[in-house]
Design an enzyme around this catalytic site. Structure first.
Site, PDB file in Angstrom:
ATOM      1  N   GLY A  23      41.474  20.126  60.826  1.00 39.81           N
ATOM      2  CA  GLY A  23      40.814  19.231  59.864  1.00 39.81           C
ATOM      3  C   GLY A  23      41.639  19.050  58.595  1.00 39.81           C
ATOM      4  N   SER A  25      44.758  18.356  58.384  1.00 36.85           N
ATOM      5  CA  SER A  25      45.825  17.354  58.528  1.00 36.85           C
ATOM      6  C   SER A  25      45.322  16.004  59.004  1.00 36.85           C
ATOM      7  CB  SER A  25      46.908  17.881  59.487  1.00 36.85           C
ATOM      8  OG  SER A  25      47.529  19.022  58.938  1.00 36.85           O
ATOM      9  N   ASP A  32      42.179  15.706  64.741  1.00 36.39           N
ATOM     10  CA  ASP A  32      41.813  17.091  65.053  1.00 36.39           C
ATOM     11  C   ASP A  32      41.409  17.156  66.521  1.00 36.39           C
ATOM     12  OD1 ASP A  32      39.272  16.050  65.130  1.00 36.39           O
ATOM     13  OD2 ASP A  32      38.450  17.279  63.521  1.00 36.39           O
ATOM     14  N   ARG A  34      38.204  18.608  67.904  1.00 35.27           N
ATOM     15  CA  ARG A  34      36.803  18.589  68.340  1.00 35.27           C
ATOM     16  C   ARG A  34      35.894  17.647  67.576  1.00 35.27           C
ATOM     17  NH1 ARG A  34      39.109  23.322  68.871  1.00 35.27           N
ATOM     18  NH2 ARG A  34      39.133  24.238  70.959  1.00 35.27           N
ATOM     19  N   ASN A 110      47.514  25.266  62.767  1.00 35.82           N
ATOM     20  CA  ASN A 110      48.234  23.992  62.903  1.00 35.82           C
ATOM     21  C   ASN A 110      49.715  24.224  63.175  1.00 35.82           C
ATOM     22  OD1 ASN A 110      45.775  23.011  62.280  1.00 35.82           O
ATOM     23  ND2 ASN A 110      46.298  22.281  60.233  1.00 35.82           N
ATOM     24  N   HIS A 129      49.287  29.629  65.969  1.00 33.08           N
ATOM     25  CA  HIS A 129      49.478  28.992  67.273  1.00 33.08           C
ATOM     26  C   HIS A 129      50.909  28.511  67.491  1.00 33.08           C
ATOM     27  CE1 HIS A 129      44.861  28.324  67.859  1.00 33.08           C
ATOM     28  NE2 HIS A 129      45.243  29.567  68.056  1.00 33.08           N
ATOM     29  N   THR A 213      38.404  23.841  60.080  1.00 30.91           N
ATOM     30  CA  THR A 213      38.453  24.421  61.425  1.00 30.91           C
ATOM     31  C   THR A 213      37.045  24.625  61.948  1.00 30.91           C
ATOM     32  OG1 THR A 213      39.093  26.324  62.781  1.00 30.91           O
ATOM     33  CG2 THR A 213      38.787  26.754  60.425  1.00 30.91           C
TER      34      THR A 213
HETATM   35  P1  OAD Z   1      38.909  21.524  65.538  1.00 32.08           P
HETATM   36  O1  OAD Z   1      39.167  20.095  65.883  1.00 32.08           O
HETATM   37  O2  OAD Z   1      38.207  22.365  66.530  1.00 32.08           O
HETATM   38  O3  OAD Z   1      38.066  21.599  64.172  1.00 32.08           O
HETATM   39  C1  OAD Z   1      38.393  20.805  63.064  1.00 32.08           C
HETATM   40  C2  OAD Z   1      37.309  20.976  62.021  1.00 32.08           C
HETATM   41  O4  OAD Z   1      37.707  20.279  60.849  1.00 32.08           O
HETATM   42  C3  OAD Z   1      35.941  20.416  62.439  1.00 32.08           C
HETATM   43  O5  OAD Z   1      34.921  21.300  62.037  1.00 32.08           O
HETATM   44  C4  OAD Z   1      35.869  19.086  61.675  1.00 32.08           C
HETATM   45  O6  OAD Z   1      34.555  18.682  61.335  1.00 32.08           O
HETATM   46  C5  OAD Z   1      36.630  19.459  60.410  1.00 32.08           C
HETATM   47  N1  OAD Z   1      37.200  18.295  59.729  1.00 32.08           N
HETATM   48  C6  OAD Z   1      37.905  17.272  60.249  1.00 32.08           C
HETATM   49  N2  OAD Z   1      38.282  16.397  59.299  1.00 32.08           N
HETATM   50  C7  OAD Z   1      37.798  16.878  58.126  1.00 32.08           C
HETATM   51  C8  OAD Z   1      37.822  16.417  56.785  1.00 32.08           C
HETATM   52  N3  OAD Z   1      38.459  15.306  56.436  1.00 32.08           N
HETATM   53  N4  OAD Z   1      37.203  17.166  55.856  1.00 32.08           N
HETATM   54  C9  OAD Z   1      36.563  18.309  56.177  1.00 32.08           C
HETATM   55  N5  OAD Z   1      36.505  18.795  57.435  1.00 32.08           N
HETATM   56  C10 OAD Z   1      37.098  18.095  58.397  1.00 32.08           C
HETATM   57  O7  OAD Z   1      40.325  22.151  65.138  1.00 32.08           O
HETATM   58  P2  OAD Z   1      40.742  23.697  65.035  1.00 32.08           P
HETATM   59  O8  OAD Z   1      39.587  24.522  64.621  1.00 32.08           O
HETATM   60  O9  OAD Z   1      41.969  23.763  64.241  1.00 32.08           O
HETATM   61  O10 OAD Z   1      44.639  25.362  69.901  1.00 32.08           O
HETATM   62  O11 OAD Z   1      41.089  24.000  66.544  1.00 32.08           O
HETATM   63  C11 OAD Z   1      41.574  25.279  66.881  1.00 32.08           C
HETATM   64  C12 OAD Z   1      42.466  25.239  68.078  1.00 32.08           C
HETATM   65  O12 OAD Z   1      41.840  24.543  69.159  1.00 32.08           O
HETATM   66  C13 OAD Z   1      43.747  24.460  67.889  1.00 32.08           C
HETATM   67  O13 OAD Z   1      44.740  25.172  67.190  1.00 32.08           O
HETATM   68  C14 OAD Z   1      44.161  24.162  69.296  1.00 32.08           C
HETATM   69  C15 OAD Z   1      42.831  23.716  69.818  1.00 32.08           C
HETATM   70  O14 OAD Z   1      42.630  23.772  71.168  1.00 32.08           O
HETATM   71  C16 OAD Z   1      45.354  25.329  71.053  1.00 32.08           C
HETATM   72  O15 OAD Z   1      45.622  24.291  71.609  1.00 32.08           O
HETATM   73  C17 OAD Z   1      45.780  26.671  71.558  1.00 32.08           C
END
Ligand code: OAD
Ligand code: ZN
Length: 329
Positions: A23, A25, A32, A34, A110, A129, A213
């Protein structure tokens, strides 16, 4: 937010850890994983020809060993076609925490390296990661450069390919096989050595900031459990995640879970009714407000100016490799 500002202004917190994810980036143009509809997994889910059970499969080691094309396909679609992504306000805020001498470490999931572009020191950063460079061949174990891979997959980058079976993959220059993989961590792989610093860092930490995240992926999502029990945590995110809650909340969450590909879980970490705080909404806007409230505006502007010319480390690696190749010809 004022509580966080007060903590920082008081000078009593000297070992802040920032735990971050995709989130952070999104504002730099990198999706992102999810987020509903715009996240990478939602886009993958809608691609019927992939016939997959879970959209995470492109980053699973077992998939890659069987067929590396899904990974290189998604890689080619995400690779910047024109301008390199630029750091966001969040990334500069991180560097400002370091410059104020209060950042112990940033544990990020990230792999985009925007922290370095925003001036964060190498020793403050743990890429849980992994990183995109270098790459290794899973068959012969030899190191292969990212620029070699990028050159090899140029046809994928040049066109917007919708079907993963149509992409080319880099062949190992040493053994000619198809399993060259950037050193990013896939599901089913070990985390880099630097990650294990957590066992020194987390017990020292006096304030945790979790940003952008969903805290769904182990083992990173369990890092907060290594904090001392009274350490305050601030979650700066669009929505609340990992909130400690009663039974009714868990049932409601499980209904939500049915609509989110089964990727929401309920193991609470944050106690927003007591020692922890949630700062909801857009992360970039919140970071800007934090910078304002902390009176760090001038430093923020100066930092942006100072790093204006700083090239993305991968851009530099690739242009250097291409230069060398020209000289060799
Ligand atoms: P996620 O996509 O799971 O979570 C991103 C979070 O950021 C979510 O809760 C969004 O609501 C939030 N978000 C997005 N944009 C935002 C904004 N502008 N302001 C505030 N919040 C925002 O990403 P990660 O938790 O990083 O791993 O995912 C973890 C891991 O899952 C990654 O490193 C990757 C993935 O599968 C592997 O591939 C091994
Ligand atoms: Zn090889």
């Amino acid at each position: 937010m004022d509580r966080l500002v007060d903590f920082i202004k008081s000078g009593e917190k000297k070992n802040i850890i920032v735990l971050s994810g995709a989130g952070c980036s999104v504002a730099a143009g990198i999706p992102d994983f999810r987020s509903p509809s715009i996240g990478l997994y939602a886009s993958l889910q809608s691609m019927k020809h992939l016939e997959m059970r879970s959209p995470t499969f492109v980053f699973e080691m077992s998939t890659f060993k069987k067929d590396p094309r899904p990974f290189w396909w998604i890689f080619g679609r995400l690779w910047p076609r024109a301008d390199w992504p630029k750091p966001t306000t969040y990334h500069y805020f991180l560097t400002l925490l370091e410059r104020h001498g209060i950042l112990l470490r940033n544990y990020t999931q990230n792999i985009d390296d925007l922290e370095s572009v925003a001036g964060l020191s190498h020793d403050k950063l743990v890429n849980c990661h992994g990183v995109l460079s270098p790459c290794h061949c899973l068959d012969c174990g030899k190191e292969v450069t990212i620029s070699y891979c990028i050159n090899a997959i140029q046809p994928n980058i040049a066109q917007d390919i919708n079907d993963y079976t149509k992409v080319v993959v880099p062949k190992c220059p040493f053994c000619q096989k198809d399993h060259v993989k950037p050193d990013v961590v896939f599901f089913g792989e070990h985390l880099p050595e630097s990650y294990f610093n957590y066992s020194n860092d987390f017990p020292k930490c006096d304030l945790l900031i979790v940003c952008g995240t969903s805290l769904q992926v182990e083992p990173v999502c369990s890092l907060p459990q290594y904090l001392n029990p009274d350490v305050p945590c601030f979650l700066i995110n669009k929505e609340k995640v990992k909130e400690k809650g009663g039974k009714a909340k868990k049932i409601w969450d499980s209904v939500k879970n049915a609509f989110t590909f089964g990727m929401v879980d309920y193991t609470g970490i944050f106690d927003f009714e007591d020692k922890d705080s949630f700062i909801g909404g857009d992360l970039q806007e919140n970071c800007l407000e934090l910078i304002n409230k902390l009176g760090w505006n001038d430093e923020f502007e100066a930092l942006k100016e100072e790093t204006k010319q700083s090239e993305h480390p991968l851009a530099k690696l690739i242009s250097d490799a291409n230069e060398n190749e020209k000289h060799e010809k």
